[in-house]
Design an enzyme around this catalytic site. Structure first.
Site, PDB file in Angstrom:
ATOM      1  N   ASP A 109       8.798  -2.990  -4.861  1.00 34.09           N
ATOM      2  CA  ASP A 109       7.393  -2.604  -4.771  1.00 34.09           C
ATOM      3  C   ASP A 109       7.060  -1.423  -5.695  1.00 34.09           C
ATOM      4  O   ASP A 109       6.037  -1.431  -6.386  1.00 34.09           O
ATOM      5  CB  ASP A 109       7.029  -2.272  -3.323  1.00 34.09           C
ATOM      6  CG  ASP A 109       7.319  -3.428  -2.380  1.00 34.09           C
ATOM      7  OD1 ASP A 109       7.469  -4.566  -2.869  1.00 34.09           O
ATOM      8  OD2 ASP A 109       7.405  -3.192  -1.169  1.00 34.09           O
TER       9      ASP A 109
ATOM     10  N   SER B 226       0.842  -1.202   0.000  1.00 30.09           N
ATOM     11  CA  SER B 226       0.000   0.000   0.000  1.00 30.09           C
ATOM     12  C   SER B 226       0.879   1.255   0.000  1.00 30.09           C
ATOM     13  O   SER B 226       0.513   2.258  -0.604  1.00 30.09           O
ATOM     14  CB  SER B 226      -0.964  -0.013   1.187  1.00 30.09           C
ATOM     15  OG  SER B 226      -0.249  -0.160   2.396  1.00 30.09           O
TER      16      SER B 226
HETATM   17  C1  GLA Z   1       9.155  -5.229   1.275  1.00 25.78           C
HETATM   18  C2  GLA Z   1      10.129  -4.241   0.635  1.00 25.78           C
HETATM   19  C3  GLA Z   1      10.682  -4.783  -0.676  1.00 25.78           C
HETATM   20  C4  GLA Z   1      11.216  -6.199  -0.537  1.00 25.78           C
HETATM   21  C5  GLA Z   1      10.209  -7.082   0.214  1.00 25.78           C
HETATM   22  C6  GLA Z   1      10.761  -8.437   0.518  1.00 25.78           C
HETATM   23  O1  GLA Z   1       8.017  -5.366   0.482  1.00 25.78           O
HETATM   24  O2  GLA Z   1       9.478  -3.006   0.384  1.00 25.78           O
HETATM   25  O3  GLA Z   1      11.672  -3.891  -1.168  1.00 25.78           O
HETATM   26  O4  GLA Z   1      12.459  -6.189   0.091  1.00 25.78           O
HETATM   27  O5  GLA Z   1       9.792  -6.488   1.432  1.00 25.78           O
HETATM   28  O6  GLA Z   1      10.967  -9.143  -0.664  1.00 25.78           O
END
Ligand code: GLA
Length: 393
Positions: free
Chosen positions: A180, A135
């Site tokens: 993300d 989110s």
């Molecule tokens: C979170 C972080 C990502 C990644 C994941 C684990 O979502 O924002 O950058 O490291 O954890 O894969």
């Protein structure tokens, strides 16, 4: 990649195509999706591979230019007075709470040399917060698109992802990787996004489980996930130390899980084994998806890889949590092809790959398992690999 430009499928694309033209707009609405991650967890900041896909759920920023150099921020998820901040007073730590995400994006755009105008921004989201479905990245990406298009700036999506990540790392102070924001800004409908986090090369990999009679079920375990708790940063530091001891710039440089055995410290050994083996699982899933016509047998193998990844996250990386373990085990016994926790860990969601006909049984079994333990009832989302952020009005 507003959805209009042709992008070659299953070919590396640069992500350097500009987002939009250079005509400023005075108002509009921009929507950015959350993500689930098919494979590659905690591999992004290790310069390894990740394979996320965008969800059909996301965050919308309805934005209009203001000429007074102020951001006036409202959120449907945080009713109350709007938060007003002056663009020229932004600095890490100057804004807290949810408003730090949009403010941080404006700050990071400025730091990257992109001048953005003041704006009134109303945020709304249908992504469950704290469910490990990005989110935060969806919020950052919707605001990044809104501000650049209000400014009439043509910024490449890959650069926007880097800017949004910088907002999270430096303005909010959470040491996340690039997965993300990249998923929210670069995914395509019907595809998973293969991202090499060292070169930032991206490849759209066709991903259509429905065509093989399978469904993607996201289970929100309701155990709230937060990256600010310190464990995420600790894992990151452990990986850096493991890489240092193994003599490589980062663990993503290693392809042989046996390399981890050279580490004397058992904790570092487990951490490295997870990262190296998950990277290999990304490659394995991509190869399976690239087979001539991925049918049920291919999805069975992908499911088995998901379950293996969960064991690695639980036992080697040690970031799973009880609700996730019960969800995975219950899903598997009720007919899922495989399942694993997704995201940063210690709370959030599980992704299960389920034969379409077994969906009701899997959902019912998980709900019952939670009821028996007196846990808050889980939430279910049917995930469909969806398109990245775009202007919607
Ligand atoms: C979170 C972080 C990502 C990644 C994941 C684990 O979502 O924002 O950058 O490291 O954890 O894969």
């Amino acid at each position: 990649m507003s959805g209009d430009e042709p992008v070659s499928k299953d070919e590396p694309v640069s992500g350097d195509e500009p987002v939009s033209g250079d005509e400023p707009v005075s108002a509009g609405a921009w929507r950015a999706p959350g993500r689930a991650n098919l494979m590659g967890e905690h591999t992004d900041y290790n310069e390894g591979l990740v394979l996320p896909f965008a969800l059909q759920y996301g965050t919308t920023a309805i934005a209009a230019r203001r000429d007074d150099g102020k951001l006036v921020l409202r959120s449907g998820q945080a009713p109350g007075e709007p938060v007003t901040v002056a663009l020229d007073s932004l600095a890490p730590g100057s804004v807290t709470g949810w408003a730090a995400y949009p403010a941080g994006v404006a700050w990071a755009l400025g730091e990257a040399g992109h001048e953005v105008p003041g704006a009134a921004i109303d945020i709304d989201s249908d992504l469950p917060e704290g469910a490990g479905l990005s989110s935060s990245a969806a919020l950052e990406s919707s605001v990044a698109l809104a501000l650049t298009e209000l400014a009439g700036l043509a910024v490449a999506r890959r650069e926007l992802a880097t800017i949004a990540r910088r907002a999270e790392n430096e303005f909010i102070g959470v040491p996340t990787g690039i997965m993300d924001q990249s998923a929210s800004l670069l995914c395509e409908a019907g595809h998973a996004l293969l991202l090499d986090c060292r070169t930032l090369e991206i490849t759209q990999v066709p991903f259509d489980p429905a065509a093989a009679g399978a469904a993607l079920l996201v289970v929100n375990t309701r155990a709230k996930h937060a990256l600010t708790g310190g464990e995420y940063g600790r894992r990151r530091a452990e990986c850096e130390e493991a890489a240092r001891q193994l003599g490589v710039p980062s663990l993503g440089y290693l392809t042989n899980a046996g390399d981890a055995d050279r580490l004397a410290d058992p904790v570092l050994r487990r951490r490295a084994r997870h990262v190296i083996s998950d990277d290999a699982r990304v490659r394995a899933v991509v190869n399976l998806l690239r087979s001539a016509s991925p049918g049920p047998a291919v999805y069975r193998e992908i499911g088995a890889l998901l379950s293996r990844a969960h064991l690695s996250l639980r036992d080697d990386f040690e970031i799973s949590w009880p609700e996730a373990d019960v969800t995975v085990e219950t899903a598997e016994s009720a007919g899922a092809l495989g399942a694993r926790m997704i995201g940063g860990g210690f709370g959030g969601s599980v992704l299960a790959l389920v034969p379409a006909e077994a969906l009701p049984a899997v959902r019912a079994a998980i709900t019952e398992a939670f009821r028996l333990r007196s846990w808050t009832a889980p939430g279910f989302l049917d995930a469909i690999p969806s398109a990245s952020a775009a202007r919607v009005a």
